[in-house]
Design a protein around this motif. Structure first.
Motif, PDB file in Angstrom:
ATOM      1  N   LEU A 108      26.328 115.478 -33.753  1.00  0.00           N
ATOM      2  CA  LEU A 108      25.716 114.372 -33.217  1.00  0.00           C
ATOM      3  C   LEU A 108      26.261 113.012 -34.200  1.00  0.00           C
ATOM      4  O   LEU A 108      26.389 112.026 -33.989  1.00  0.00           O
ATOM      5  N   LEU A 109      26.233 113.395 -35.446  1.00  0.00           N
ATOM      6  CA  LEU A 109      26.790 112.469 -36.634  1.00  0.00           C
ATOM      7  C   LEU A 109      28.049 112.216 -36.184  1.00  0.00           C
ATOM      8  O   LEU A 109      28.446 111.004 -36.311  1.00  0.00           O
ATOM      9  N   ALA A 110      29.190 113.154 -35.946  1.00  0.00           N
ATOM     10  CA  ALA A 110      30.429 112.974 -35.736  1.00  0.00           C
ATOM     11  C   ALA A 110      30.565 111.673 -34.596  1.00  0.00           C
ATOM     12  O   ALA A 110      31.219 110.710 -34.807  1.00  0.00           O
ATOM     13  N   VAL A 111      29.709 111.737 -33.569  1.00  0.00           N
ATOM     14  CA  VAL A 111      29.729 110.943 -32.538  1.00  0.00           C
ATOM     15  C   VAL A 111      29.233 109.547 -33.109  1.00  0.00           C
ATOM     16  O   VAL A 111      29.875 108.433 -32.742  1.00  0.00           O
ATOM     17  N   GLY A 112      28.066 109.542 -33.769  1.00  0.00           N
ATOM     18  CA  GLY A 112      27.454 108.380 -34.431  1.00  0.00           C
ATOM     19  C   GLY A 112      28.508 107.560 -35.160  1.00  0.00           C
ATOM     20  O   GLY A 112      28.528 106.477 -35.255  1.00  0.00           O
TER      21      GLY A 112
ATOM     22  N   ALA B 259      17.119 112.832 -35.231  1.00  0.00           N
ATOM     23  CA  ALA B 259      16.748 111.824 -36.272  1.00  0.00           C
ATOM     24  C   ALA B 259      17.407 112.204 -37.460  1.00  0.00           C
ATOM     25  O   ALA B 259      17.900 111.016 -38.167  1.00  0.00           O
ATOM     26  N   TYR B 260      17.580 113.206 -38.132  1.00  0.00           N
ATOM     27  CA  TYR B 260      18.199 113.526 -39.251  1.00  0.00           C
ATOM     28  C   TYR B 260      19.819 113.062 -39.186  1.00  0.00           C
ATOM     29  O   TYR B 260      20.435 112.366 -40.110  1.00  0.00           O
ATOM     30  N   ALA B 261      20.618 113.288 -38.100  1.00  0.00           N
ATOM     31  CA  ALA B 261      21.811 112.792 -37.976  1.00  0.00           C
ATOM     32  C   ALA B 261      21.832 111.264 -37.968  1.00  0.00           C
ATOM     33  O   ALA B 261      22.799 110.527 -38.716  1.00  0.00           O
ATOM     34  N   ASP B 262      20.795 110.640 -37.388  1.00  0.00           N
ATOM     35  CA  ASP B 262      20.663 108.873 -37.440  1.00  0.00           C
ATOM     36  C   ASP B 262      20.541 108.575 -39.169  1.00  0.00           C
ATOM     37  O   ASP B 262      21.044 107.605 -39.268  1.00  0.00           O
ATOM     38  N   VAL B 263      19.533 109.310 -39.659  1.00  0.00           N
ATOM     39  CA  VAL B 263      19.319 109.122 -40.956  1.00  0.00           C
ATOM     40  C   VAL B 263      20.570 109.172 -41.929  1.00  0.00           C
ATOM     41  O   VAL B 263      21.162 108.239 -42.524  1.00  0.00           O
ATOM     42  N   ILE B 264      21.259 110.148 -41.662  1.00  0.00           N
ATOM     43  CA  ILE B 264      22.726 110.225 -42.451  1.00  0.00           C
ATOM     44  C   ILE B 264      23.451 109.177 -41.991  1.00  0.00           C
ATOM     45  O   ILE B 264      24.418 108.764 -42.971  1.00  0.00           O
ATOM     46  N   LYS B 265      23.590 109.019 -40.940  1.00  0.00           N
ATOM     47  CA  LYS B 265      24.645 107.890 -40.370  1.00  0.00           C
ATOM     48  C   LYS B 265      24.282 106.639 -41.028  1.00  0.00           C
ATOM     49  O   LYS B 265      25.054 105.889 -41.468  1.00  0.00           O
ATOM     50  N   GLN B 266      23.065 106.157 -41.211  1.00  0.00           N
ATOM     51  CA  GLN B 266      22.497 105.021 -41.559  1.00  0.00           C
ATOM     52  C   GLN B 266      22.958 104.958 -43.173  1.00  0.00           C
ATOM     53  O   GLN B 266      23.479 103.955 -43.809  1.00  0.00           O
ATOM     54  N   ALA B 267      22.711 106.092 -43.775  1.00  0.00           N
ATOM     55  CA  ALA B 267      23.020 106.167 -45.348  1.00  0.00           C
ATOM     56  C   ALA B 267      24.734 106.249 -45.571  1.00  0.00           C
ATOM     57  O   ALA B 267      25.164 105.342 -46.376  1.00  0.00           O
ATOM     58  N   ALA B 268      25.489 106.543 -44.527  1.00  0.00           N
ATOM     59  CA  ALA B 268      26.856 106.431 -44.643  1.00  0.00           C
ATOM     60  C   ALA B 268      27.345 105.037 -44.329  1.00  0.00           C
ATOM     61  O   ALA B 268      28.322 104.828 -44.921  1.00  0.00           O
ATOM     62  N   GLU B 269      26.834 104.545 -43.669  1.00  0.00           N
ATOM     63  CA  GLU B 269      27.077 103.192 -43.430  1.00  0.00           C
ATOM     64  C   GLU B 269      26.718 102.280 -44.594  1.00  0.00           C
ATOM     65  O   GLU B 269      27.367 101.198 -44.909  1.00  0.00           O
ATOM     66  N   LYS B 270      25.544 102.258 -45.083  1.00  0.00           N
ATOM     67  CA  LYS B 270      25.049 101.467 -46.080  1.00  0.00           C
ATOM     68  C   LYS B 270      26.051 101.894 -47.263  1.00  0.00           C
ATOM     69  O   LYS B 270      26.327 100.928 -48.086  1.00  0.00           O
ATOM     70  N   GLU B 271      26.528 103.115 -47.403  1.00  0.00           N
ATOM     71  CA  GLU B 271      27.505 103.418 -48.669  1.00  0.00           C
ATOM     72  C   GLU B 271      28.969 103.082 -48.348  1.00  0.00           C
ATOM     73  O   GLU B 271      29.739 103.237 -49.128  1.00  0.00           O
TER      74      GLU B 271
END
Lengths: 319, 248
Positions: free
Chosen positions: A103-107, A72-84
């Protein structure tokens, strides 16, 4: 396009590594001529991040995220990275960050460099220096992907204060199904953890028994340090495995590592090589640890440690 | 239960670390290679599942033919079969993609990988294969029980441990604690003889691009001699730590 940094907190309070990765993110942003955005999860007051170079904070507040969950944390950070539209994402080397980062690297389809110890020597190609072979060497690595993920080794970059202030924005990402559910946590909340500690006081079989750890804890208390131990000590059950430092235990990258009654087996040294200053206290002048140490005292721990505690108390009182 | 254990072929802990070809390649000259210690704990736990719960155990490695003795050792310890993906392990992401293809082709329920290898220390492969295969993932795992399709694991966290529940398919990043060191197995002669007859399948790699590239290696500057302080003069130690090392 900003640099995104995940700033970890525990019970609302930022960990020291969060301020260190913010400092690192600022250095990268300066090189790229851009700004730093931090993403926080259930942190109570993010304004301090401005002092370490963060320009904007995305605050995530969600009860579902009270307990750490890597996916879940990886997914949250991924969404933040995409937003920014972040092209560089920075995390720490805490156990939690090293859990979520793959997990974040894959995402993000991001090339991922771990154990990075310096700001990039170049941003095009994006080139970083990292430790390898259990700190016996360094590897110069380039990240070739559009989005880059960097895990900064703890205590390698340090804290760099800035006079800026950060704007804050609430961020409400979608939360995925967890998959892994926490049932219970067994953690000594009043103790400094090895990963966060700037100073680690570690002891080995030379202490002769678990009943003698009082002076090790007292020395750690005086220094604001974490306690650790060698492998035989954890194998004997004198101390918990979570304190075992070495190749199959925890790595330590402290500013100061004090080894008491530890001979210095190669597997132990592999775990502490990244520490900056090493002090060894041992009765045996031939102990291999003296070759790896910066400062040494050849003497009986049962005499040296209590005396050192008194000297340090006097020193602290003068400061 | 079908278990896949990922095995890294790494230099023995005591190896001298040197580089060749202008410090771009690890010098394997005179180096003994072993099963990565974190993987060995996982392999032994897999053997426990095989013997107590009737699982099949496959071991896998990404690497050239020179890594086969390490896979044969895993077979001698008791794995049923081995797979070698015939390509150089160029970076963690590329290795994870190769392993994910093996996992998808084999339909494994449980994948056990060491939390990190002792050569590149990336610690990224277990999490990446979980992400790529959409499996659940528990890192720094020090205990694992599986009942049906449900799993209970204990993982080490900073300053303590955490108990979690999850379900198969599952990937774990394992370490010491999954089994005790005293339970690690040394191949016996019967195991070594049997390993020769067990299947070691070589599969060709899928096409991947390296997300990262190793440019060169450096060794730390030689360390100066230790400064010895008399146990009768600990003020001097405090002074050195404060004024010279600047760590207190």
């Amino acid at each position: 396009m900003s640099v995104l940094v995940y700033t970890e907190s525990e019970q609302g309070k930022f960990k020291k590594v969060a301020l260190e990765v913010a400092s690192y993110a600022k250095a990268v942003a300066n090189q790229l001529g851009t700004t730093v955005t931090a993403v926080t999860i259930n942190a109570s007051d993010a304004s301090i991040l401005g002092n370490y170079g963060v320009d904007k904070v995305l605050n995530v507040t969600n009860e579902q995220l009270d307990a750490f969950n890597a996916k879940a944390y990886a997914d949250v950070i991924k969404q933040a990275a995409e937003k920014e539209d972040a092209k560089v994402v920075i995390v720490s080397s805490s156990a939690d960050s090293k859990y979520l980062a793959p997990l974040l690297a894959v995402g993000l389809h991001a090339g991922y460099a771990t154990n990075v110890i310096e700001a990039p020597s170049s941003t095009s190609p994006f080139t970083v220096k990292r430790t390898a072979f259990t700190n016996k060497a360094f590897n110069i690595t380039t990240i070739n992907t559009d989005v880059k993920l960097v895990a900064v080794s703890n205590n390698s970059f340090g804290l760099v204060e800035n006079s800026g202030s950060a704007s804050a924005e609430d961020f409400a990402p979608a939360i995925p199904e967890f998959g892994v559910h926490v049932q219970s946590v067994d953690k000594a909340s009043d103790k400094v953890s090895i990963a966060d500690a700037e100073i680690v006081v570690s002891a080995g079989r030379g202490l002769k028994g678990p009943e003698n750890w009082g002076m090790i804890e007292e020395l750690a208390d005086v220094l604001g340090a974490a306690t650790a131990c060698s492998k035989p000590v954890s194998d004997l059950g004198w101390r918990p495995h979570s304190e075992h430092v070495g190749q199959t235990g925890k790595p330590v990258a402290a500013n100061l590592y004090i080894a008491i009654g530890i001979s210095g087996a190669i597997q132990h040294l592999a775990g502490i090589n990244a520490s900056k200053v090493k002090v060894v206290i041992n009765t045996d002048p031939e102990a291999p640890f003296f070759k790896a140490a910066d400062y040494g005292v050849v003497g009986d721990a049962f005499e040296v440690v209590p005396a050192l505690i008194e000297k340090l108390k006097a020193f602290k009182a003068q400061q | 239960m079908k278990i896949l254990v990922c095995i890294s072929h790494v230099p023995d802990t005591t190896s001298k670390i040197n580089f060749t070809e202008g410090d771009t390649k690890f010098d394997t000259n005179g180096v003994q290679f072993v099963i990565n210690p974190n993987d060995e704990f996982g392999l032994t736990r897999a053997m426990w599942f095989k013997e107590k719960q009737g699982a099949s155990v496959t071991v896998v490695n990404v690497g050239g033919p020179e890594t086969e003795p390490t896979l044969r050792k895993a077979l001698a310890i008791g794995a049923d079969e081995a797979i070698r993906v015939n390509t150089e392990a160029i970076d963690g992401f590329a290795v994870a993609k190769q392993l994910s293809k093996v996992i998808e082709d084999g339909g494994y329920d449980l994948v056990i990988a060491g939390r990190e290898s002792i050569d590149y220390n990336g610690g990224m492969v277990p999490g990446m294969i979980a992400g790529l295969t959409n499996a659940n993932f528990v890192n720094n795992c020090i205990s694992l029980e599986v009942e049906g399709t449900n799993a209970t694991a204990i993982r080490e966290i900073d300053g303590g441990k955490e108990t979690v529940t999850t379900s198969l398919p599952l990937v774990i990043g394992g370490q010491k604690g999954l089994v005790e060191e005293s339970d690690l197995r040394i191949p016996n002669m019967r195991g070594i003889m049997m390993a020769r007859k067990k299947p070691l399948q070589v599969v060709e790699p899928i096409a991947t691009e390296a997300e990262t590239s190793s440019i060169k290696f450096e060794k730390p500057a030689p360390k100066g001699a230790v400064t010895l302080v008399s146990p009768d003069n600990l003020d001097e130690l405090v002074n050195l730590l404060h004024n010279e090392a600047k760590v207190i």
